[in-house]
Design an enzyme around this catalytic site. Sequence first.
Site, PDB file in Angstrom:
ATOM      1  N   ALA A 103       3.039   2.160 -77.661  1.00 60.88           N
ATOM      2  CA  ALA A 103       2.693   1.097 -76.718  1.00 60.88           C
ATOM      3  C   ALA A 103       1.385   0.491 -77.198  1.00 60.88           C
ATOM      4  CB  ALA A 103       2.532   1.675 -75.323  1.00 60.88           C
ATOM      5  N   GLY A 141       5.528   5.225 -77.834  1.00 59.76           N
ATOM      6  CA  GLY A 141       6.647   4.366 -77.433  1.00 59.76           C
ATOM      7  C   GLY A 141       7.611   4.069 -78.573  1.00 59.76           C
ATOM      8  N   GLU A 194       9.827   7.008 -78.710  1.00 60.75           N
ATOM      9  CA  GLU A 194      10.685   6.887 -77.516  1.00 60.75           C
ATOM     10  C   GLU A 194      11.757   5.816 -77.708  1.00 60.75           C
ATOM     11  OE1 GLU A 194       7.037   6.522 -75.139  1.00 60.75           O
ATOM     12  OE2 GLU A 194       7.948   7.963 -73.756  1.00 60.75           O
ATOM     13  N   GLU A 222       0.366  10.788 -77.062  1.00 54.30           N
ATOM     14  CA  GLU A 222      -0.268  10.343 -75.810  1.00 54.30           C
ATOM     15  C   GLU A 222      -1.365  11.279 -75.309  1.00 54.30           C
ATOM     16  OE1 GLU A 222       2.973  10.278 -76.431  1.00 54.30           O
ATOM     17  OE2 GLU A 222       3.723   8.285 -75.922  1.00 54.30           O
TER      18      GLU A 222
HETATM   19  N1  COA Z   1      -1.630  -0.194 -79.998  1.00 54.26           N
HETATM   20  C1  COA Z   1      -2.385  -1.244 -80.393  1.00 54.26           C
HETATM   21  N2  COA Z   1      -2.741  -1.467 -81.653  1.00 54.26           N
HETATM   22  C2  COA Z   1      -2.333  -0.591 -82.586  1.00 54.26           C
HETATM   23  C3  COA Z   1      -1.554   0.528 -82.273  1.00 54.26           C
HETATM   24  C4  COA Z   1      -1.182   0.711 -80.904  1.00 54.26           C
HETATM   25  N3  COA Z   1      -0.434   1.739 -80.510  1.00 54.26           N
HETATM   26  N4  COA Z   1      -1.306   1.224 -83.400  1.00 54.26           N
HETATM   27  C5  COA Z   1      -1.909   0.551 -84.390  1.00 54.26           C
HETATM   28  N5  COA Z   1      -2.522  -0.552 -83.905  1.00 54.26           N
HETATM   29  C6  COA Z   1      -3.303  -1.553 -84.649  1.00 54.26           C
HETATM   30  C7  COA Z   1      -4.676  -1.040 -85.049  1.00 54.26           C
HETATM   31  O1  COA Z   1      -5.557  -1.186 -83.971  1.00 54.26           O
HETATM   32  C8  COA Z   1      -5.003  -1.937 -86.215  1.00 54.26           C
HETATM   33  O2  COA Z   1      -5.356  -3.209 -85.708  1.00 54.26           O
HETATM   34  P1  COA Z   1      -6.631  -4.032 -86.360  1.00 54.26           P
HETATM   35  O3  COA Z   1      -6.235  -4.225 -87.802  1.00 54.26           O
HETATM   36  O4  COA Z   1      -6.650  -5.290 -85.566  1.00 54.26           O
HETATM   37  O5  COA Z   1      -7.806  -3.141 -86.191  1.00 54.26           O
HETATM   38  C9  COA Z   1      -3.649  -2.114 -86.888  1.00 54.26           C
HETATM   39  O6  COA Z   1      -2.670  -1.810 -85.896  1.00 54.26           O
HETATM   40  C10 COA Z   1      -3.440  -1.178 -88.062  1.00 54.26           C
HETATM   41  O7  COA Z   1      -3.613   0.166 -87.619  1.00 54.26           O
HETATM   42  P2  COA Z   1      -4.664   1.191 -88.276  1.00 54.26           P
HETATM   43  O8  COA Z   1      -5.028   2.200 -87.248  1.00 54.26           O
HETATM   44  O9  COA Z   1      -5.772   0.446 -88.920  1.00 54.26           O
HETATM   45  O10 COA Z   1      -3.754   1.866 -89.408  1.00 54.26           O
HETATM   46  P3  COA Z   1      -3.938   3.312 -90.058  1.00 54.26           P
HETATM   47  O11 COA Z   1      -3.050   3.326 -91.243  1.00 54.26           O
HETATM   48  O12 COA Z   1      -5.372   3.621 -90.229  1.00 54.26           O
HETATM   49  O13 COA Z   1      -3.349   4.331 -88.949  1.00 54.26           O
HETATM   50  C11 COA Z   1      -1.805   5.109 -87.238  1.00 54.26           C
HETATM   51  C12 COA Z   1      -2.003   4.307 -88.566  1.00 54.26           C
HETATM   52  C13 COA Z   1      -0.379   4.874 -86.790  1.00 54.26           C
HETATM   53  C14 COA Z   1      -2.063   6.604 -87.499  1.00 54.26           C
HETATM   54  C15 COA Z   1      -2.814   4.593 -86.196  1.00 54.26           C
HETATM   55  O14 COA Z   1      -2.709   3.190 -86.107  1.00 54.26           O
HETATM   56  C16 COA Z   1      -2.601   5.149 -84.808  1.00 54.26           C
HETATM   57  O15 COA Z   1      -2.937   6.293 -84.548  1.00 54.26           O
HETATM   58  N6  COA Z   1      -2.064   4.322 -83.865  1.00 54.26           N
HETATM   59  C17 COA Z   1      -1.931   4.665 -82.490  1.00 54.26           C
HETATM   60  C18 COA Z   1      -0.782   5.604 -82.293  1.00 54.26           C
HETATM   61  C19 COA Z   1      -0.707   6.012 -80.830  1.00 54.26           C
HETATM   62  O16 COA Z   1      -1.533   6.687 -80.295  1.00 54.26           O
HETATM   63  N7  COA Z   1       0.376   5.585 -80.197  1.00 54.26           N
HETATM   64  C20 COA Z   1       0.692   5.988 -78.859  1.00 54.26           C
HETATM   65  C21 COA Z   1       0.276   4.980 -77.881  1.00 54.26           C
HETATM   66  S1  COA Z   1       0.704   5.537 -76.259  1.00 54.26           S
END
Ligand code: COA
Length: 259
Positions: free
Chosen positions: A65, A111, A114, A134
């Site tokens: 999400a 999400g 999911e 989460e």
């Molecule tokens: N919501 C909003 N933005 C997200 C996102 C999410 N769930 N997941 C990634 N993004 C965005 C980042 O903020 C970043 O945006 P920016 O370039 O404007 O700063 C962009 O996507 C790229 O992600 P980044 O974190 O820089 O890539 P990474 O390779 O370093 O890491 C992940 C990849 C997937 C490990 C990391 O993005 C992450 O942990 N995301 C969240 C996962 C999460 O907790 N999801 C559950 C939500 S309930």
Amino acid sequence: FMESLSLSFHNHTLIITINRPDKLNALNKTVIKELSGVIDDVYNNVEIKSVIITGSGAKAFVAGADISEFAGLDAKAGKAMAENGQMQVFNKIEHCFKPVIAAVNGFALGGGCELAMACHFRVASSNAKFGQPEVNLGLIPGYGGTQRLTQLIGKGRAMELLMTGSMIDANTALQYGLVNYVVPQEELMSKTLSVTELINTKAPLAIAGCIKAANAVFDENENGYEMEINIFGELFDTADAKEGATAFLEKRQPLFKGC
Ligand code: COA
């Protein structure tokens, strides 16, 4: 026109691509709304026999999400968000009478995991990663993750993933039964299409019956065995069941019409 999804047709298979690669295809309100609308079209459009859901880019299926929309949510708004998503998207995918397959091309987190689990089954590329992170945000999954992960991989494995927030790689997901195949990323779409193309040749009402009866296993209000008896019986009144038996006896391929 849609802001966050792109659609393409491959014969009778609709490919839905979540298209926010710069945000790792995170599910914001727009994605949820557009997905809801497209799934309604899938129910209604007779040209569509099956669906593949995938993510844009080489890195992510869906990274969860959209966390930027979490700021300012309170209990009431959080509950409404989960309820709306479950009703408008995840449940409609799970109960769709046409097959919906996830082609998981990278991160499937929160999400995203999911969404993949709401699909009828999953094909993964070798770089795919799955998890429900989460707890790292002080939350739990809200789009059905606690339920479907437990159904798909069993309670012990699900409890550990939910409580640690850890990711598993594609081969572990394969070993857990979370995905049916792991293939190199460049083969992901052709592999997934080969499965949907095969299903597309079968009788649509029989496919719908498979989905409905298999879903009944997880619905405490349904008696799946009784449902199976009823659907099995009803299908004998369809033209396609007559065509299937006739074609077999005439030693030719059946041509199903969906009635
Ligand atoms: N919501 C909003 N933005 C997200 C996102 C999410 N769930 N997941 C990634 N993004 C965005 C980042 O903020 C970043 O945006 P920016 O370039 O404007 O700063 C962009 O996507 C790229 O992600 P980044 O974190 O820089 O890539 P990474 O390779 O370093 O890491 C992940 C990849 C997937 C490990 C990391 O993005 C992450 O942990 N995301 C969240 C996962 C999460 O907790 N999801 C559950 C939500 S309930």
